[in-house]
Design a protein around this motif. Structure first.
Motif, short mmCIF file in Angstrom:
data_model
loop_
_atom_site.label_atom_id
_atom_site.label_comp_id
_atom_site.label_asym_id
_atom_site.label_seq_id
_atom_site.Cartn_x
_atom_site.Cartn_y
_atom_site.Cartn_z
N GLN A 45 1.93 6.74 -6.72
CA GLN A 45 0.89 7.18 -7.42
C GLN A 45 0.93 8.83 -7.40
O GLN A 45 0.31 9.34 -8.27
N PRO A 90 0.86 -1.34 0.00
CA PRO A 90 -0.11 0.01 0.12
C PRO A 90 0.99 1.20 0.16
O PRO A 90 0.74 2.17 -0.79
N LEU A 114 -3.28 9.78 2.05
CA LEU A 114 -3.38 8.42 2.32
C LEU A 114 -2.07 7.79 2.74
O LEU A 114 -2.04 7.08 3.55
N VAL A 130 2.21 1.72 -3.48
CA VAL A 130 0.98 2.28 -4.34
C VAL A 130 0.91 3.94 -4.40
O VAL A 130 0.80 4.58 -5.19
N PHE A 131 0.48 4.22 -2.92
CA PHE A 131 0.02 5.57 -2.71
C PHE A 131 1.31 6.48 -3.18
O PHE A 131 1.21 7.70 -3.65
N ARG A 186 1.07 11.14 -10.51
CA ARG A 186 -0.03 12.30 -10.58
C ARG A 186 0.64 13.65 -10.69
O ARG A 186 0.16 14.40 -11.54
N THR A 239 -4.52 13.34 -2.68
CA THR A 239 -5.32 12.48 -2.04
C THR A 239 -4.22 11.34 -1.96
O THR A 239 -4.22 10.87 -0.45
N PRO A 240 -3.44 10.77 -2.74
CA PRO A 240 -2.38 9.90 -2.49
C PRO A 240 -1.54 10.30 -1.15
O PRO A 240 -1.21 9.35 -0.48
N ILE A 289 -1.13 6.01 6.43
CA ILE A 289 -0.26 4.71 6.43
C ILE A 289 0.75 4.98 7.61
O ILE A 289 0.81 4.23 8.45
#
Lengths: 218, 244, 212
Positions: A176, A169, A193, A172-173, A180, A189-190, A197
């Motif tokens: 990303q 996770p 997130l 990925v964030f 982006r 947003t990522p 985490i």
């Protein structure tokens, strides 16, 4: 607690402490990927966020087994477990020391490697921010993996197998967010997130890791 | 009524599972057999997907059990950590390879289904990716069990890994959705209007799902019985060594 | 405050090793544990120090009051003698390491890295750590390994000084320390019986006994 942090940092910076190995690995990876993929700037720019994040992740992984294994070998871990500092605090401090010697330098060095990989300019700021936000989670999750495998003779490979799925996770964030941003999209947003985490890992994993350490010292 | 915790006693568990295991194995074979024959030979073909849709009778039950096996391991791990019942820890250990096999079956049948439908064996779709990640979690869990010699230490550490892994598995699921919206169709048993499958498909599918559940039960019971016998052998050996 | 152990059972590797052990140790006293190899001295000391759980019995004194010293000294080879000691002092909330260095005759080595010490010097540094914990009960596992006769005498003096200031020491050792006032405790009579019955007895919480 401060004394433990200072000791771990001092050990890392002295000869044989392993400081800079992760950074060197990160650099070599950033050189190897273009050699493997080809020099086309567009292709490199496209995969740069992913490569940089995977590289940072692997560089973190490389030094994880030092977090507890050395202290276990020379008996310090037994003595720390009987010291007035709670073992949860020991775990958190050692993860912090790992982050200062590994994650933070990676985050600061990443923009230089991003130039090598032709990352689009808007991605640079987010690259640093995402690594600063995300690498503490990598250190903390890694400390948990190191605590699970501390008593084992050849725990290093097993630890990678345990830790890498837990890293997904975060990866990925993090990647990303950079992707982006590099495309000129909103990366908030990522990043949020990712921060979530990290916050969750730092809050909860010291307890899981300390539990695992107590089991392994038994 | 007798307490459920009685079966935490290895003897009582062995006695119970001695007849429950073959019974559930026979029932599982009957239900899966009936469900597959019904599903494969006595249902209409999908107007879009043709006969290839019928792999659903293996794909959906195995995917269901792949997730439920992890959930069962999570519960068994919690029981071990809280109540220290050895059978619970051994059941979690026995469930892991079964869950990993179910995950693999779900991935393989998915690939076989996906090839004619999407034109590819594999796509980095969030559901597929999540299952691949789940498979890696199973591998890590199994590897940790096999790496530690002392059974109680192994049970403790794998239980913590299962707890932490569960949280991160859920996170990975949402990360995968965030990462790629994907090709996979909606949930097969969705009750949302317009998505619901016809009853003629659902009935054999239900049979197969119950059958897979029983199959899982039979395999886990068999595995747990083996683990209990291995622990007993180990305990006997330790005692003999201590006497020598 | 004293250490009172009642009916203690401790195990190693799932097998009970010591059974029904009771003893008391008050301030100003030293107790030397004796017993052949494998009689459970290390297991007992680790159990007292809180590193592993006891199977049964009670320990009146919490591990927070004990300074535990194991076979390994917990030294960092790239830190100097003073840095090693100062670290443990800081962990235990103390500042002063000078007296400890002096007591173990380490003041001349204070700025040498631990990796350049001899085995006996390392051991002395490991024992100096006890003095910077500020804890009254020393729990020592083979403290004199690799010490020469002079160092053993030095160490005995340190222990005696610790006892004189209201401390206590529990030592597992094979050699004569030169502490005539220390009581002896032989662990052999407390050797745990091996479970004989093959019936399934209790099944919760015992280590592997459920499967016998």
């Amino acid at each position: 607690m401060i004394a433990l942090l200072i000791r771990d940092l001092r050990l890392a910076f002295r000869a044989g402490g392993g400081f800079g190995l992760g950074l060197g690995f990160f650099l070599i990876l950033a050189v190897l990927v273009p050699l493997g993929v080809g020099p086309d700037p567009a292709t490199l720019g496209l995969i740069a966020p992913g490569i940089l994040w995977v590289g940072a992740l692997l560089a973190c992984l490389l030094s994880l087994d030092r977090i507890f294994a050395l202290d276990h070998e020379d008996g310090s871990l037994d003595l720390l477990a009987t010291s007035p500092i709670p073992l949860e605090g020991v775990v958190a401090i050692k993860a912090l020391a790992h982050w200062i010697t590994t994650g933070l330098p990676l985050a600061l060095a990443a923009p230089v490697l991003a130039i090598l990989l032709n990352l689009a300019t808007p991605g640079f700021g987010v690259l640093i921010v995402s690594l600063v936000l995300g690498t503490p989670a990598l250190s903390m999750i890694g400390a948990f993996g190191a605590a699970l495998t501390v008593g084992l003779k050849r725990g290093g490979l097993l630890m990678s197998l345990l830790v890498l799925p837990l890293y997904m996770p975060t990866l990925v964030f993090g990647a990303q967010a950079v992707t982006r941003a590099a495309q000129g999209l909103d990366a908030v947003t990522p990043l949020l997130l990712l921060a979530g985490i990290t916050a969750g890992s730092v809050a909860l994993l010291p307890f899981a890791a300390a539990f695992a350490l107590r089991i392994n010292l038994r | 009524m007798a307490s459920l915790w009685e079966y935490a006693n290895p003897v009582k568990f062995m006695r119970l599972s001695g007849w429950l295991m073959p019974l559930s194995a026979v029932l599982a074979a009957a239900l899966i057999g009936a469900g597959l024959i019904w599903g494969l030979f006595f249902t209409a073909e999908d107007y879009r997907m043709g006969a290839s849709v019928k792999i659903i009778f293996l794909h959906v039950p195995s995917a269901l059990m792949a997730i439920n096996a992890w959930a069962m391991m999570l519960i068994a791990s919690l029981i071990w950590l809280i109540r220290r019942h050895h059978v619970s820890a051994l059941a979690a250990k026995a469930a892991a390879p079964v869950g990993a096999a179910m995950t693999l079956i779900a991935l393989l049948t998915g690939a076989i289904w996906g090839q004619p439908m999407w034109g590819t064996w594999w796509a980095w779709d969030p559901r597929l990716t999540s299952f691949l990640i789940l498979f890696l979690f199973y591998l890590g869990y199994i590897a940790l069990w096999s790496a530690i010699d002392d059974p109680d230490t192994a049970a403790d550490l794998t239980s913590v890994l299962c707890l932490v892994g569960s949280v991160f598995a859920v996170l990975s699921r949402y990360a995968a959705i965030f990462w790629n919206q994907g090709l996979h169709q909606g949930a097969s048993l969705s009750v949302a209007p317009g998505e619901r499958m016809d009853l003629s498909y659902r009935m054999p599918l239900y049979l197969c799902m119950i059958g897979f559940g029983l199959l899982f039960l039979a395999l886990v019971l068999a595995g747990t019985r083996t683990e209990i016998r291995a622990r007993r052998a180990r305990a006997l050996l330790t005692r003999e060594r201590a006497r020598a | 405050m004293e250490l009172r152990v009642t009916d203690l059972t401790c195990a190693r590797g799932g097998l009970p090793l010591i059974e029904g052990l009771s003893f008391a140790l008050g301030r100003g006293e030293a107790l030397v544990l004796r017993g052949p190899n494998g009689s459970g001295k290390t297991t007992l000391l680790r159990t007292l120090a809180g590193l592993q759980p006891a199977l049964a019995g009670e320990i009146s004194c919490p591990p927070e009051q004990m300074a535990y010293a194991a076979h390994a000294d917990g030294l960092k080879s790239t830190l100097t003698v003073r840095e090693n000691l100062a670290f443990w002092a800081a962990i235990h909330g103390l500042r002063e390491v000078g007296p400890a260095l002096e007591a173990m005759n380490l003041q001349d080595l204070a700025d040498r890295q631990a990796q350049h010490l001899s085995a006996g010097q390392k051991r002395r540094l490991g024992l100096a750590r006890l003095m910077v914990t500020g804890r009254w009960l020393w729990v020592l596992d083979e403290p004199t390994v690799s010490l020469d006769a002079a160092s053993v005498a030095l160490f005995a003096g340190v222990v005696r000084a610790h006892l004189a200031t209201g401390g206590a020491a529990l030592l597992a050792t094979h050699i004569d320390l030169g502490l005539p006032e220390a009581r002896l405790l032989d662990l052999s009579p407390y050797k745990a019986a091996i479970p004989a019955d093959l019936g399934f007895g209790g099944f919760d919480g015992d280590n592997g006994g459920a499967f016998l």
